[in-house]
Design a protein around this motif. Structure first.
Motif, PDB file in Angstrom:
ATOM      1  N   PRO A 299     -74.338  32.625  34.181  1.00  0.00           N
ATOM      2  CA  PRO A 299     -73.194  31.784  34.835  1.00  0.00           C
ATOM      3  C   PRO A 299     -73.264  31.160  36.094  1.00  0.00           C
ATOM      4  CG  PRO A 299     -72.630  34.052  34.836  1.00  0.00           C
ATOM      5  CD  PRO A 299     -73.978  33.828  34.011  1.00  0.00           C
ATOM      6  N   CYS A 300     -72.798  29.938  36.260  1.00  0.00           N
ATOM      7  CA  CYS A 300     -72.975  29.349  37.803  1.00  0.00           C
ATOM      8  C   CYS A 300     -71.569  29.100  38.129  1.00  0.00           C
ATOM      9  CB  CYS A 300     -73.778  28.197  37.336  1.00  0.00           C
ATOM     10  SG  CYS A 300     -73.726  26.929  38.958  1.00  0.00           S
ATOM     11  N   LEU A 301     -70.858  28.496  37.346  1.00  0.00           N
ATOM     12  CA  LEU A 301     -69.392  28.214  37.821  1.00  0.00           C
ATOM     13  C   LEU A 301     -68.265  28.092  36.680  1.00  0.00           C
ATOM     14  CD1 LEU A 301     -67.800  26.735  40.091  1.00  0.00           C
ATOM     15  CD2 LEU A 301     -68.333  24.532  39.012  1.00  0.00           C
ATOM     16  N   THR A 302     -67.232  28.906  37.103  1.00  0.00           N
ATOM     17  CA  THR A 302     -66.109  28.989  35.870  1.00  0.00           C
ATOM     18  C   THR A 302     -65.045  28.178  36.406  1.00  0.00           C
ATOM     19  OG1 THR A 302     -66.749  31.052  35.145  1.00  0.00           O
ATOM     20  CG2 THR A 302     -64.541  30.539  34.845  1.00  0.00           C
ATOM     21  N   ALA A 303     -64.394  27.210  35.748  1.00  0.00           N
ATOM     22  CA  ALA A 303     -63.400  26.527  35.974  1.00  0.00           C
ATOM     23  C   ALA A 303     -62.120  27.183  35.345  1.00  0.00           C
ATOM     24  CB  ALA A 303     -63.348  24.919  35.642  1.00  0.00           C
ATOM     25  N   LEU A 304     -60.963  27.045  36.123  1.00  0.00           N
ATOM     26  CA  LEU A 304     -59.761  27.551  35.515  1.00  0.00           C
ATOM     27  C   LEU A 304     -58.651  26.454  35.617  1.00  0.00           C
ATOM     28  CD1 LEU A 304     -59.320  30.757  38.020  1.00  0.00           C
ATOM     29  CD2 LEU A 304     -60.129  30.711  35.575  1.00  0.00           C
ATOM     30  N   ASP A 305     -57.672  26.491  34.542  1.00  0.00           N
ATOM     31  CA  ASP A 305     -56.522  25.678  34.390  1.00  0.00           C
ATOM     32  C   ASP A 305     -55.615  26.292  35.421  1.00  0.00           C
ATOM     33  OD1 ASP A 305     -55.530  27.854  32.954  1.00  0.00           O
ATOM     34  OD2 ASP A 305     -55.712  26.588  30.756  1.00  0.00           O
ATOM     35  N   THR A 306     -54.381  25.435  35.191  1.00  0.00           N
ATOM     36  CA  THR A 306     -53.223  25.811  36.065  1.00  0.00           C
ATOM     37  C   THR A 306     -52.389  27.075  35.599  1.00  0.00           C
ATOM     38  OG1 THR A 306     -51.824  24.192  34.709  1.00  0.00           O
ATOM     39  CG2 THR A 306     -52.961  23.591  36.861  1.00  0.00           C
ATOM     40  N   ALA A 307     -52.897  27.722  34.288  1.00  0.00           N
ATOM     41  CA  ALA A 307     -52.177  28.900  33.987  1.00  0.00           C
ATOM     42  C   ALA A 307     -53.341  30.159  34.344  1.00  0.00           C
ATOM     43  CB  ALA A 307     -51.887  28.583  32.415  1.00  0.00           C
ATOM     44  N   GLY A 308     -54.289  29.685  34.844  1.00  0.00           N
ATOM     45  CA  GLY A 308     -55.028  30.817  35.361  1.00  0.00           C
ATOM     46  C   GLY A 308     -56.226  31.326  34.350  1.00  0.00           C
ATOM     47  N   LYS A 309     -56.388  30.298  33.155  1.00  0.00           N
ATOM     48  CA  LYS A 309     -57.222  30.609  32.027  1.00  0.00           C
ATOM     49  C   LYS A 309     -58.565  29.962  32.395  1.00  0.00           C
ATOM     50  CE  LYS A 309     -57.106  30.610  27.080  1.00  0.00           C
ATOM     51  NZ  LYS A 309     -56.462  30.097  25.861  1.00  0.00           N
ATOM     52  N   ALA A 310     -59.716  30.526  32.076  1.00  0.00           N
ATOM     53  CA  ALA A 310     -60.754  29.951  32.065  1.00  0.00           C
ATOM     54  C   ALA A 310     -61.308  28.975  31.190  1.00  0.00           C
ATOM     55  CB  ALA A 310     -62.062  31.049  32.112  1.00  0.00           C
ATOM     56  N   VAL A 311     -61.286  27.694  31.501  1.00  0.00           N
ATOM     57  CA  VAL A 311     -61.315  26.795  30.491  1.00  0.00           C
ATOM     58  C   VAL A 311     -62.821  26.212  30.264  1.00  0.00           C
ATOM     59  CG1 VAL A 311     -59.007  25.454  31.028  1.00  0.00           C
ATOM     60  CG2 VAL A 311     -61.084  25.009  32.507  1.00  0.00           C
ATOM     61  N   TYR A 312     -63.745  26.574  31.284  1.00  0.00           N
ATOM     62  CA  TYR A 312     -65.001  26.338  30.980  1.00  0.00           C
ATOM     63  C   TYR A 312     -66.044  27.201  32.001  1.00  0.00           C
ATOM     64  CZ  TYR A 312     -69.314  23.661  30.149  1.00  0.00           C
ATOM     65  OH  TYR A 312     -70.669  23.025  29.781  1.00  0.00           O
ATOM     66  N   THR A 313     -67.308  27.275  31.475  1.00  0.00           N
ATOM     67  CA  THR A 313     -68.156  28.167  32.475  1.00  0.00           C
ATOM     68  C   THR A 313     -69.314  27.228  32.265  1.00  0.00           C
ATOM     69  OG1 THR A 313     -67.032  30.405  32.167  1.00  0.00           O
ATOM     70  CG2 THR A 313     -69.383  30.321  32.859  1.00  0.00           C
ATOM     71  N   LEU A 314     -69.803  26.784  33.467  1.00  0.00           N
ATOM     72  CA  LEU A 314     -71.143  26.012  33.361  1.00  0.00           C
ATOM     73  C   LEU A 314     -72.218  27.058  33.596  1.00  0.00           C
ATOM     74  CD1 LEU A 314     -72.209  23.099  33.667  1.00  0.00           C
ATOM     75  CD2 LEU A 314     -72.013  23.411  36.267  1.00  0.00           C
ATOM     76  N   THR A 315     -73.482  27.160  32.757  1.00  0.00           N
ATOM     77  CA  THR A 315     -74.414  27.896  33.272  1.00  0.00           C
ATOM     78  C   THR A 315     -75.412  27.030  33.962  1.00  0.00           C
ATOM     79  OG1 THR A 315     -75.448  26.889  31.278  1.00  0.00           O
ATOM     80  CG2 THR A 315     -73.857  28.915  30.778  1.00  0.00           C
ATOM     81  N   TYR A 316     -76.696  27.704  34.453  1.00  0.00           N
ATOM     82  CA  TYR A 316     -77.252  27.014  35.184  1.00  0.00           C
ATOM     83  C   TYR A 316     -78.417  26.339  34.323  1.00  0.00           C
ATOM     84  CZ  TYR A 316     -76.512  29.438  39.633  1.00  0.00           C
ATOM     85  OH  TYR A 316     -75.866  30.033  40.605  1.00  0.00           O
ATOM     86  N   GLY A 317     -78.477  26.625  33.080  1.00  0.00           N
ATOM     87  CA  GLY A 317     -79.241  25.845  32.254  1.00  0.00           C
ATOM     88  C   GLY A 317     -78.655  24.520  32.055  1.00  0.00           C
ATOM     89  N   LYS A 318     -77.405  24.538  31.507  1.00  0.00           N
ATOM     90  CA  LYS A 318     -76.386  23.198  31.600  1.00  0.00           C
ATOM     91  C   LYS A 318     -76.306  22.418  32.808  1.00  0.00           C
ATOM     92  CE  LYS A 318     -74.776  23.226  27.462  1.00  0.00           C
ATOM     93  NZ  LYS A 318     -74.964  21.875  26.399  1.00  0.00           N
ATOM     94  N   LEU A 319     -76.134  23.045  34.076  1.00  0.00           N
ATOM     95  CA  LEU A 319     -76.258  22.267  35.157  1.00  0.00           C
ATOM     96  C   LEU A 319     -77.578  21.519  35.440  1.00  0.00           C
ATOM     97  CD1 LEU A 319     -74.978  21.658  38.062  1.00  0.00           C
ATOM     98  CD2 LEU A 319     -75.787  23.865  38.875  1.00  0.00           C
ATOM     99  N   TRP A 320     -78.632  22.296  35.008  1.00  0.00           N
ATOM    100  CA  TRP A 320     -79.936  21.683  35.323  1.00  0.00           C
ATOM    101  C   TRP A 320     -80.042  20.356  34.338  1.00  0.00           C
ATOM    102  CZ3 TRP A 320     -83.816  20.201  38.080  1.00  0.00           C
ATOM    103  CH2 TRP A 320     -85.141  20.022  37.606  1.00  0.00           C
ATOM    104  N   SER A 321     -79.746  20.497  33.117  1.00  0.00           N
ATOM    105  CA  SER A 321     -80.075  19.479  32.028  1.00  0.00           C
ATOM    106  C   SER A 321     -79.112  18.525  32.426  1.00  0.00           C
ATOM    107  CB  SER A 321     -79.825  20.015  30.640  1.00  0.00           C
ATOM    108  OG  SER A 321     -78.669  20.539  30.492  1.00  0.00           O
ATOM    109  N   ARG A 322     -77.772  18.728  32.678  1.00  0.00           N
ATOM    110  CA  ARG A 322     -76.809  17.713  32.988  1.00  0.00           C
ATOM    111  C   ARG A 322     -76.941  16.663  34.168  1.00  0.00           C
ATOM    112  NH1 ARG A 322     -71.124  20.042  31.052  1.00  0.00           N
ATOM    113  NH2 ARG A 322     -70.447  18.070  31.716  1.00  0.00           N
ATOM    114  N   SER A 323     -77.539  17.483  35.235  1.00  0.00           N
ATOM    115  CA  SER A 323     -77.864  16.861  36.223  1.00  0.00           C
ATOM    116  C   SER A 323     -79.260  15.897  36.291  1.00  0.00           C
ATOM    117  CB  SER A 323     -78.222  17.953  37.612  1.00  0.00           C
ATOM    118  OG  SER A 323     -77.304  18.483  37.802  1.00  0.00           O
ATOM    119  N   LEU A 324     -79.915  16.513  35.458  1.00  0.00           N
ATOM    120  CA  LEU A 324     -81.104  15.369  35.031  1.00  0.00           C
ATOM    121  C   LEU A 324     -80.821  14.205  34.336  1.00  0.00           C
ATOM    122  CD1 LEU A 324     -84.374  17.682  33.773  1.00  0.00           C
ATOM    123  CD2 LEU A 324     -84.193  16.242  35.620  1.00  0.00           C
TER     124      LEU A 324
END
Length: 790
Positions: A299-324
């Protein structure tokens, strides 16, 4: 007639006109008409005869209409009046001048009662300060001189009453301001009329008596020149004030008892060297590629919504492929007339809301891979937002032509009538690119970016707003970015797979340095707390520290303060996992109270006192100093109780806590690894301060900003400062960067900050800081003394 044939005086008025004037005088004296009506009718009667009597004083014209003996004889009827608009050469004779001088001497010998005219207290009675009235037109002053009762109506007395004024003009007025003050009150002795006006009147009387008709055009020109030359000069500034306030106008002299620095000259303080032999990644992008290919599911980054619930966790694999994918799209799919829209080194705006750290991170690393320079900015809310105009100036000066955003963010932007994103006031024309996955092109398998991210080229530009409201861009090079990540890793003791809870803005300052850059260097997991969630639930960051067993948390003192107000009734909270609670605004004077109060409440819930780590940051110098925990070899925390009086003179004097006139500050830790720090004088040349003197902190490090983008003048002053000793010798071959922080170096080589240069207020010879004013307001009972909304 004289031997030269000059007429002795202006031709007399016809009998019917004199009778009409006499009737007017009678009506005025009996009150049948007003003064204004009298003057209007009289002017109409004399309109056709004005050229004949031009230049004759109004008060002397009464001799043409009032009964009584006359001193002058009538001009011969055969004599024709000359046109008044012609300049007659005969009027320029020496005989004429001698006659005038003789008349002046004759009148000087007579002693007659002088007329009275009140004047203002503020007007001095010297000849130089009076402005002669304009005799070429019926001015207000002339009207006041010809009113009944002001002068005697007998022609002889009308002539002779000029003499005292004439005497004053020649000898110079000696009436003092006190005498004029007396004359301006009822019962006081009447004072003399203004001397310059009298001089003009006397001169005109002399001309008339001698019998020289005055050419109207010549007279008005000369009078205009006199008015200009004799206009009163502006009084000295002191005369506008009452005597009681004279001391305010004088330059304030230094207080002989004011404290002065007495210590020895400080020396440059060096931080510990960067660790040698540590297996650092060669660059930030190399670290991203390494973790993206060897640890793709970490896991690289976890984003929360306004209710404090984790809506998405960005992995290092996804960060690399989407940045490419984004880098490939930016370099190959954006064309204009079959030419690439972007070339390496171009600047690109990143427009993302504070609730979307995932897409911002993809956009930031995609730009780095494409060798583009990201310029993160705030989302514009309206078309004419004032702050947005300053950002537009920054974008224009950076030559930004493309903005990256998300589909959701673009839908919320103001639109033009065509449906496209509106052009914001002050912004350059921009093309908008939505970078959600469906809009990006997948690169070929054999495509690899050629990014070089280790040199002196610009990595990104961070905006800074000055106290005047202007926005400038601070450029950070690839070398500085890498050095900052390494220095923070060493100072904070970051390790792989650690979890960091980030409450700060991830687009700039410490939120960007810790939560987006250094975290990727060390394959950390960042839990990003959106600001909207903090407003709803101020305890959310503490709850996430508990649930994720976070080892580090990045907050501001305001977040600690809010959570204190909301923590009552919460039982199952533990902060025992925290080894570092980094207080990003620990340099502000009021942060110490938040830190102390937070520790008092949460120490019983697992928070260790040594875990609180204040730091000092600057847009120009990035991280200036940070307090290390004892397990990393840092000295124990320190507090300084300083005399506010001493600080106002830029001097450090230790005081006692019992007094109200003290400022208590905490240390912000030690110098960053690989950096050197010194303190220079605030004003003038950058001389080193003494050990007990407050000055501006300057940093020499490879981990600072490099310039204000496109602003060479102020760049040299801030990023290329060369501190010198008292003897003028430079302290280093390498230039220092000014931080804009005011402070000193205390015991154990700990750095203390007492304010910012932007908040410095100088009153007389004393300094005050805007932060101190805020701290003072917060120190009193706010419910009792500080009204809401003030």
């Amino acid at each position: 007639m004289t031997d030269r044939g000059y007429p002795l005086e202006a031709p007399p008025l016809p009998a019917e006109v004199r009778e009409s004037l006499a009737e007017l005088e009678l009506e005025l004296s009996e009150g049948d008409i007003t003064q204004k009506g009298y003057e209007k009718k009289r002017a109409k009667l004399l309109a056709r005869y004005i050229p004949l009597i031009q230049g004759v004083d109004p008060c002397l014209q009464t001799e043409n209409r009032l009964p009584g003996p006359s001193l002058t004889m009538a001009a011969p009827k055969a004599q024709k009046s000359r046109p008044t608009n012609s300049r007659d050469e005969r009027f320029r004779s020496d005989v004429h001048t001698e006659a005038v001088q003789a008349a002046l001497a004759k009148y000087k010998e007579r002693k007659m009662p002088m007329p009275s005219k009140r004047r203002s207290v503020l007007v001095h009675s010297s000849v130089e300060t009076y402005t002669p009235p304009d005799t070429s037109s019926a001015s207000e002053d002339e009207g006041s001189l010809r009113r009944p009762g002001r002068l005697t109506s007998t022609p002889l007395q009308s002539h002779l009453s000029v003499e005292p004024w004439l005497d004053r003009v020649i000898q110079g007025s000696s009436t003092s301001s006190s005498a004029s003050s007396t004359s301006s009150h009822p019962g006081g002795r009447p004072s003399a009329a203004p001397s310059a006006a009298a001089a003009t009147l006397a001169g005109l009387a002399a001309h008339t008596h001698i019998g020289v008709p005055v050419n109207s055009r010549v007279s008005s020109k000369i009078q205009q020149l006199l008015n200009t030359l004799k206009r009163p000069k502006r009084p000295p500034l002191k005369e506008f004030f009452v005597d009681d306030f004279e001391e305010l106008l004088e330059v304030q002299q230094p207080d002989p008892n004011q404290p002065k620095p007495e210590g020895s000259q400080m020396v440059v303080l060096k931080g510990e060297p960067l660790a040698v032999g540590t297996p650092w990644p060669p660059s930030l992008l190399a670290a991203l590629q390494r973790w993206g290919t060897t640890q793709p599911k970490a896991p690289c980054l976890t984003a929360l919504d306004t209710a404090g619930k984790a809506v998405y966790t960005l992995t290092y694999g996804k960060l690399w492929s989407r940045s490419l994918k984004l880098a490939y799209t930016l370099l190959n799919k954006l064309t204009s007339k079959s030419e690439p829209l972007l070339t390496p080194g171009d600047r690109v705006a990143l427009v993302f809301p504070n609730s979307d750290p995932v897409m911002f991170m993809v956009a930031f690393y995609g730009c780095l891979l494409a060798e583009l320079v990201p310029v993160p900015i705030e989302v514009p809310l309206t078309r004419k937002d004032a702050g947005s105009q300053q950002v537009g100036f920054l974008l224009g000066s950076c030559g930004v032509a493309l903005a990256l955003t998300t589909d959701a963010c673009q839908k919320g932007l103001p639109k033009a009538q065509t449906g496209e994103v509106a052009t914001f006031k002050g912004w350059p024309p921009l093309a908008w690119l939505v970078i959600d996955g469906k809009h990006l092109a997948k690169p070929p398998k054999d495509w690899h970016p050629l990014a070089q991210d280790t040199g002196a080229g610009t990595a990104y530009i961070e905006y800074k707003t000055s106290k005047e409201g202007s926005t400038v861009g601070v450029t950070v090079s690839h070398a500085s970015l890498l050095a900052q990540c390494r220095a923070l890793t060493q100072a904070c003791g970051y390790s792989e797979a650690e979890t960091l809870t980030n409450v700060l803005d991830f687009k700039r300052d410490a939120g960007l340095w810790h939560g987006v850059l250094t975290s990727v260097m060390n394959r950390m997991h960042v839990v990003s707390i959106p600001y909207a969630l903090m407003k709803v639930n101020p305890l959310s960051w503490i709850q996430k520290v508990c649930s994720y067993k976070a080892r580090a948390a990045l907050v501001k003192s305001r977040d600690m303060h809010w959570s204190l107000l909301a923590q009552r009734g919460q039982r199952d909270i533990s902060l025992s996992s925290l080894r570092m609670l980094i207080v990003a605004d620990g340099a502000n004077p009021w942060s110490i109270s938040s830190c102390d109060a937070f520790l008092n409440v949460f120490q019983s819930r697992g928070l260790r006192p040594e875990a609180i780590c204040p730091c000092a940051c600057s847009p120009e110098a990035l991280t200036v100093a940070i307090r290390r925990p004892p397990d990393l070899g840092g000295p124990p925390p320190r507090k300084a109780v300083l005399s506010m009086n001493g600080l106002s003179y830029g001097v450090i004097r230790v005081d006692t806590e019992e007094k109200l006139s003290v400022l208590t500050v905490q240390d912000v830790g030690q110098v960053m690894p690989g950096a050197s720090v010194c303190v220079v004088k605030v004003e003038g040349s950058p001389y080193l301060c003494k050990a007990d003197e407050v000055g501006e902190i300057c940093v020499n490090s490879s981990a600072t900003g490099t310039a204000y983008y496109g602003l060479l003048g102020i760049t040299k002053n801030v990023f290329e400062t060369v501190p010198v000793t008292a003897g003028g010798v430079p302290v280093s071959e390498r230039p220092f960067t000014r931080t804009g922080l005011l402070g000193f170096i205390g015991p154990d080589n700990l750095i203390f900050v007492v304010g910012k240069l932007d908040g410095l207020m100088v009153v007389g010879v004393r300094r005050h800081n805007a932060d101190d004013v805020v701290a003072t307001a917060l120190a009193v009972e706010p419910m009792k003394f500080v009204y809401r909304g003030r």
